[in-house]
Design an enzyme around this catalytic site. Structure first.
Site, PDB file in Angstrom:
ATOM      1  N   ASP A  67       0.650  -1.356   0.069  1.00 53.15           N
ATOM      2  CA  ASP A  67      -0.020   0.105  -0.022  1.00 53.15           C
ATOM      3  C   ASP A  67       0.925   1.458   0.245  1.00 53.15           C
ATOM      4  OD1 ASP A  67      -2.714   0.485  -0.172  1.00 53.15           O
ATOM      5  OD2 ASP A  67      -3.092  -0.471   2.005  1.00 53.15           O
ATOM      6  N   ASP A 148      -6.682  -0.898  -4.023  1.00 51.31           N
ATOM      7  CA  ASP A 148      -8.076  -1.041  -3.666  1.00 51.31           C
ATOM      8  C   ASP A 148      -8.352  -2.586  -3.503  1.00 51.31           C
ATOM      9  OD1 ASP A 148     -10.849  -0.211  -3.314  1.00 51.31           O
ATOM     10  OD2 ASP A 148     -11.091  -0.605  -5.587  1.00 51.31           O
ATOM     11  N   THR A 150      -7.972  -4.506  -0.493  1.00 47.77           N
ATOM     12  CA  THR A 150      -6.740  -5.213   0.301  1.00 47.77           C
ATOM     13  C   THR A 150      -7.101  -6.521   1.004  1.00 47.77           C
ATOM     14  OG1 THR A 150      -7.532  -4.004   2.205  1.00 47.77           O
ATOM     15  CG2 THR A 150      -5.851  -2.983   1.188  1.00 47.77           C
ATOM     16  N   ASP A 292     -12.113   5.138  -3.892  1.00 47.03           N
ATOM     17  CA  ASP A 292     -12.853   3.946  -4.114  1.00 47.03           C
ATOM     18  C   ASP A 292     -13.782   3.979  -5.462  1.00 47.03           C
ATOM     19  OD1 ASP A 292     -11.726   2.349  -2.037  1.00 47.03           O
ATOM     20  OD2 ASP A 292     -13.117   3.022  -0.689  1.00 47.03           O
TER      21      ASP A 292
HETATM   22  P1  AMP Z   1     -14.747  -3.922  -2.129  1.00 52.67           P
HETATM   23  O1  AMP Z   1     -13.528  -4.588  -2.270  1.00 52.67           O
HETATM   24  O2  AMP Z   1     -15.539  -3.571  -3.139  1.00 52.67           O
HETATM   25  O3  AMP Z   1     -15.296  -4.488  -1.006  1.00 52.67           O
HETATM   26  O4  AMP Z   1     -14.175  -2.525  -1.591  1.00 52.67           O
HETATM   27  C1  AMP Z   1     -13.069  -2.320  -0.714  1.00 52.67           C
HETATM   28  C2  AMP Z   1     -13.209  -0.873  -0.311  1.00 52.67           C
HETATM   29  O5  AMP Z   1     -14.273  -0.801   0.663  1.00 52.67           O
HETATM   30  C3  AMP Z   1     -12.004  -0.409   0.556  1.00 52.67           C
HETATM   31  O6  AMP Z   1     -11.049   0.436  -0.094  1.00 52.67           O
HETATM   32  C4  AMP Z   1     -12.635   0.347   1.906  1.00 52.67           C
HETATM   33  O7  AMP Z   1     -12.373   1.928   1.542  1.00 52.67           O
HETATM   34  C5  AMP Z   1     -14.204   0.257   1.438  1.00 52.67           C
HETATM   35  N1  AMP Z   1     -14.870   0.178   2.500  1.00 52.67           N
HETATM   36  C6  AMP Z   1     -14.616  -0.176   3.829  1.00 52.67           C
HETATM   37  N2  AMP Z   1     -15.767  -0.342   4.773  1.00 52.67           N
HETATM   38  C7  AMP Z   1     -16.802  -0.084   4.054  1.00 52.67           C
HETATM   39  C8  AMP Z   1     -18.176   0.159   4.283  1.00 52.67           C
HETATM   40  N3  AMP Z   1     -18.745  -0.108   5.497  1.00 52.67           N
HETATM   41  N4  AMP Z   1     -19.064   0.336   3.242  1.00 52.67           N
HETATM   42  C9  AMP Z   1     -18.606   0.496   1.916  1.00 52.67           C
HETATM   43  N5  AMP Z   1     -17.226   0.370   1.878  1.00 52.67           N
HETATM   44  C10 AMP Z   1     -16.433   0.296   2.642  1.00 52.67           C
HETATM   45 MG    MG Z   2     -10.267   1.089  -1.548  1.00 51.74          MG
END
Ligand code: AMP
Ligand code: MG
Length: 350
Positions: A67, A148, A150, A292
């Site tokens: 990261d 993005d 992780t 994001d």
């Molecule tokens: P994904 O891989 O689409 O599930 O998204 C990953 C991203 O979700 C990360 O980069 C976080 O910034 C974001 N994230 C963390 N917590 C939440 C949440 N409660 N609701 C939506 N997105 C989140």
């Molecule tokens: Mg992200």
């Protein structure tokens, strides 16, 4: 005109020898180069992961190293080309400046120097900290998610390096590096690694990581929603799987959800692997982060798709580091948007 290319300004618009306007040409090249180098850092770190073991020990340090390393590489590359530019990045270097962070910092420095030689510790920390800009509606800034997804990265799965340029609150360029995304969705075991690039009003393209040949991408032309596939987060904490299933049932969608981490979901809709991406709030107080969504928004929009929040409102990237006026995200191939939003609003009561 004696010179091949006239610089109309230091940034943004250039005039070609023929006098035609070439928009964001330099930014596009620099962003592709920067994301490509960050991909190398992430791939090297990911290849050293023994996932099961790392996960069992809950050792997050590899993802932390990648990261920070990816953020340092991208910002250093951007500043070399555009020294005055600001960046809204996900990370800052405060953890690396502490005695407990020293070992991680040394690792970051080693990985950064493998792709950008001769960077001192101080230069690398300063580059990471350059990502603390507050964003907003004035002027131009970049936004970066160095890794993005992780959780996907740690699982050895999908993740993305996402970089976008925002001018006066509007996204104008997006680059999505997807190191593990199959080049051909129909051959999931085939070659992997895609880079998606889109510039406002110029369409979206995909290329592989090692071949600069670009190919246009476009969304599906499905108009019968029951034939659509939708994608969503792997992590149920990031998007409500239960609500998505209710919405799918209401729309008559029978294809199973396609779950992948990161903005690879935007890429999947942009190139037609799926026609819908649902990101449905799991908490009323969560504010989506601009890094994001900005690059994915640009890629899918230029591929002919449509993006809004769960009420059908456009995403507002002009409000700082978060999309504080939006709730959730809905992406479609455009043709299905109104119908999907109606179902989303009914199920979520918004
Ligand atoms: P994904 O891989 O689409 O599930 O998204 C990953 C991203 O979700 C990360 O980069 C976080 O910034 C974001 N994230 C963390 N917590 C939440 C949440 N409660 N609701 C939506 N997105 C989140
Ligand atoms: Mg992200």
């Amino acid at each position: 005109m004696p010179v091949e290319m006239i610089r109309a300004s230091d940034q943004g618009v250039f005039l070609s020898a023929q006098g035609s306007v070439v928009v964001y040409e330099k930014e596009r090249l620099v962003a592709i180069e920067a994301v490509g180098k960050a991909v190398l850092v992430c791939q090297t770190v990911q290849s050293t992961l023994v996932s099961a073991e790392t996960l069992a020990k809950k050792d997050k340090s590899p993802v932390t190293v990648a990261d920070f390393g990816a953020q340092a590489v991208v910002i250093s590359e951007l500043l070399k080309a555009f020294p005055g530019d600001k960046v809204v990045g996900e990370e800052d270097a405060s953890q690396l400046r502490t005695p407990e962070g020293a070992a991680i910092k040394d690792n970051v420095v080693r990985h950064v120097n493998a792709v950008l030689p001769n960077q001192s510790d101080d230069q690398i920390l300063a580059a990471i900290d350059h990502g603390t800009y507050s964003g907003g509606a004035r002027g131009r800034h970049w936004t970066l998610d160095p890794i993005d997804g992780t959780k996907g990265f740690l699982r050895g799965d999908q993740y993305a390096i996402a970089l976008a340029l925002i001018e006066n609150g509007h996204v104008v360029l997006g680059v999505l590096g997807c190191p593990n995304l199959p080049v051909d969705a129909a051959q999931p075991e085939g070659p992997r690694g895609c880079l998606f690039v889109a510039v406002k009003n110029e369409g979206a393209v995909v290329r592989t990581l090692d071949d600069p040949m670009e190919k246009p991408v476009s969304v599906t032309d499905i108009t019968d929603v029951s034939q659509a596939s939708f994608c969503e987060s792997v992590e149920a904490g990031h998007s409500s799987h239960g609500h998505a299933a209710e919405i799918a049932a209401r729309l008559g969608v029978t294809n199973p959800p396609f779950r992948i981490d990161s903005q690879c979901k935007y890429a999947a809709v942009a190139r037609g692997d799926a026609s819908i991406y649902l990101r449905l709030p799991t908490r009323a107080d969560y504010e989506e982060k601009i890094w994001d969504h900005a690059a994915g928004w640009m890629v899918v929009t230029e591929a002919g798709g449509q993006v809004s929040d769960i009420r059908g409102e456009p995403l507002d990237f002009s409000l700082g580091r978060t999309l504080r006026d939006n709730k959730g995200v809905v992406v479609t191939n455009g043709k299905l948007h109104d119908e999907v939003i109606e179902a989303v609003r009914t199920v979520l009561h918004v």
